[in-house]
Design an enzyme around this catalytic site. Structure first.
Site, mmCIF file in Angstrom:
data_model
loop_
_atom_site.group_PDB
_atom_site.id
_atom_site.type_symbol
_atom_site.label_atom_id
_atom_site.label_comp_id
_atom_site.label_asym_id
_atom_site.label_seq_id
_atom_site.Cartn_x
_atom_site.Cartn_y
_atom_site.Cartn_z
ATOM 1 N N ILE A 20 0.791 -1.320 0.007
ATOM 2 C CA ILE A 20 0.175 0.132 -0.140
ATOM 3 C C ILE A 20 0.739 1.180 0.124
ATOM 4 O O ILE A 20 0.372 2.424 -0.541
ATOM 5 C CB ILE A 20 -0.947 -0.216 1.243
ATOM 6 N N ASP A 43 0.854 -1.054 9.381
ATOM 7 C CA ASP A 43 1.043 0.251 10.119
ATOM 8 C C ASP A 43 2.707 0.469 10.067
ATOM 9 O O ASP A 43 3.196 1.814 9.965
ATOM 10 C CB ASP A 43 0.828 -0.003 11.603
ATOM 11 N N THR A 127 -7.420 -8.064 9.837
ATOM 12 C CA THR A 127 -7.291 -9.270 9.326
ATOM 13 C C THR A 127 -5.731 -9.965 9.566
ATOM 14 O O THR A 127 -5.554 -11.129 9.217
ATOM 15 C CB THR A 127 -7.629 -9.692 7.824
ATOM 16 N N VAL A 129 -2.671 -9.020 12.490
ATOM 17 C CA VAL A 129 -2.446 -9.400 14.074
ATOM 18 C C VAL A 129 -3.743 -9.496 14.800
ATOM 19 O O VAL A 129 -3.971 -9.892 15.563
ATOM 20 C CB VAL A 129 -1.786 -7.943 14.612
HETATM 21 N N1 AR6 Z 1 0.594 -3.244 2.293
HETATM 22 C C1 AR6 Z 1 -0.656 -3.718 2.243
HETATM 23 N N2 AR6 Z 1 -1.146 -4.550 3.072
HETATM 24 C C2 AR6 Z 1 -0.285 -4.822 3.961
HETATM 25 C C3 AR6 Z 1 1.018 -4.530 3.999
HETATM 26 C C4 AR6 Z 1 1.454 -3.585 3.268
HETATM 27 N N3 AR6 Z 1 2.677 -3.160 3.107
HETATM 28 N N4 AR6 Z 1 1.639 -4.920 5.234
HETATM 29 C C5 AR6 Z 1 0.780 -5.818 5.798
HETATM 30 N N5 AR6 Z 1 -0.459 -5.742 4.905
HETATM 31 P P1 AR6 Z 1 -2.144 -5.622 10.144
HETATM 32 P P2 AR6 Z 1 -4.346 -5.544 11.879
HETATM 33 C C6 AR6 Z 1 -1.794 -6.636 5.251
HETATM 34 O O1 AR6 Z 1 -1.584 -6.754 10.955
HETATM 35 O O2 AR6 Z 1 -4.892 -6.917 11.920
HETATM 36 C C7 AR6 Z 1 -0.197 -3.365 13.865
HETATM 37 O O3 AR6 Z 1 0.838 -3.591 14.652
HETATM 38 C C8 AR6 Z 1 -1.611 -7.728 6.274
HETATM 39 O O4 AR6 Z 1 -1.285 -8.858 5.485
HETATM 40 O O5 AR6 Z 1 -1.096 -4.830 9.802
HETATM 41 O O6 AR6 Z 1 -5.586 -4.430 11.701
HETATM 42 C C9 AR6 Z 1 -0.760 -2.154 14.488
HETATM 43 O O7 AR6 Z 1 -0.063 -1.068 15.129
HETATM 44 C C10 AR6 Z 1 -3.031 -7.912 6.661
HETATM 45 O O8 AR6 Z 1 -3.830 -8.417 5.616
HETATM 46 O O9 AR6 Z 1 -3.131 -4.774 10.855
HETATM 47 C C11 AR6 Z 1 -2.047 -2.878 15.313
HETATM 48 O O10 AR6 Z 1 -1.464 -2.782 16.643
HETATM 49 C C12 AR6 Z 1 -3.584 -6.553 6.776
HETATM 50 O O11 AR6 Z 1 -2.626 -5.614 6.307
HETATM 51 C C13 AR6 Z 1 -2.275 -4.230 14.750
HETATM 52 O O12 AR6 Z 1 -0.980 -4.401 13.882
HETATM 53 C C14 AR6 Z 1 -3.652 -6.027 8.097
HETATM 54 O O13 AR6 Z 1 -2.751 -6.554 9.057
HETATM 55 C C15 AR6 Z 1 -3.478 -3.981 13.621
HETATM 56 O O14 AR6 Z 1 -3.791 -5.090 13.267
#
Ligand code: AR6
Length: 176
Positions: A20, A43, A127, A129
């Site tokens: 993203i 994030d 989806t 963490v």
């Molecule tokens: N581009 C697009 N999608 C991504 C990227 C990227 N660079 N990296 C990961 N994803 P998550 P949550 C996808 O865990 O479940 C953080 O520590 C990933 O594969 O990032 O909402 C925050 O600070 C998944 O499908 O977010 C919070 O503490 C999606 O992004 C916590 O994680 C969301 O995964 C939030 O957890």
């Protein structure tokens, strides 16, 4: 020439796979936590690509409740803005998780409209963490965006950007 009482509004929905932080859109959405001070997953990637200015601005926001959204600049990103939203942690489905996830999408879209954005990209909020079931999350994401764009909006394009093959297949099947 036919004349119309109201203009016709068209917002397209696109599905893409990748990082993203590489998108050139008005806003990318960050799946943050309530502190808004960074973390792992998407994030972490957004903060890393945006640079330290993003964290400095986030510090002024005093966090964000689950289901809400807050706006910052995009700093070193190609995107002009970052809309930070806090998805729900999945506890099994009885803690308003679905309602809170829907509210994330709606609040991001409302901010996009308020700031007259034409394009916004969503990751798969909650989806990773936060362990929200992927299929259910995709249905909520798609249905919420579809119903939002039924009423006039400045948005011309809403992008769902998936990071893994499983989510790509799920989104492709639902979007048809
Ligand atoms: N581009 C697009 N999608 C991504 C990227 C990227 N660079 N990296 C990961 N994803 P998550 P949550 C996808 O865990 O479940 C953080 O520590 C990933 O594969 O990032 O909402 C925050 O600070 C998944 O499908 O977010 C919070 O503490 C999606 O992004 C916590 O994680 C969301 O995964 C939030 O957890």
């Amino acid at each position: 020439m036919p004349s119309y009482d109201k203009p016709i509004y068209m917002t397209s929905i696109e599905l893409t796979k990748g990082d993203i932080t590489k998108l050139k859109v008005d806003a990318i959405v960050n799946a943050a936590n309530t502190s808004l001070l960074g973390g792992g997953g998407v994030d972490g990637a957004i903060h890393k690509a945006a640079g330290p200015g993003l964290l400095d601005e986030c510090k002024t926001l005093k966090g964000c409740p689950t289901g809400q959204a807050k706006l910052t600049s995009g700093y070193n990103l190609l995107a002009k803005w970052v809309v930070h939203t806090v998805g729900p942690v999945w506890y099994g489905g009885n803690k308003d998780e679905e309602k809170l996830l829907r509210s994330c999408y709606v609040n991001c879209l409302l901010i996009a409209n308020e700031f007259k954005m034409e394009s916004i990209a969503f990751p798969n909020i909650s989806t990773g963490v936060y362990a929200f079931p992927k299929e259910k999350a995709a249905e909520i994401a798609i249905n919420t965006v579809k119903s939002f764009i039924e009423t006039p909006t400045t948005l011309k394009k809403v992008i769902f950007i998936v990071f893994d093959e499983e989510n790509f297949t799920i989104y492709k099947n639902i979007l048809g």
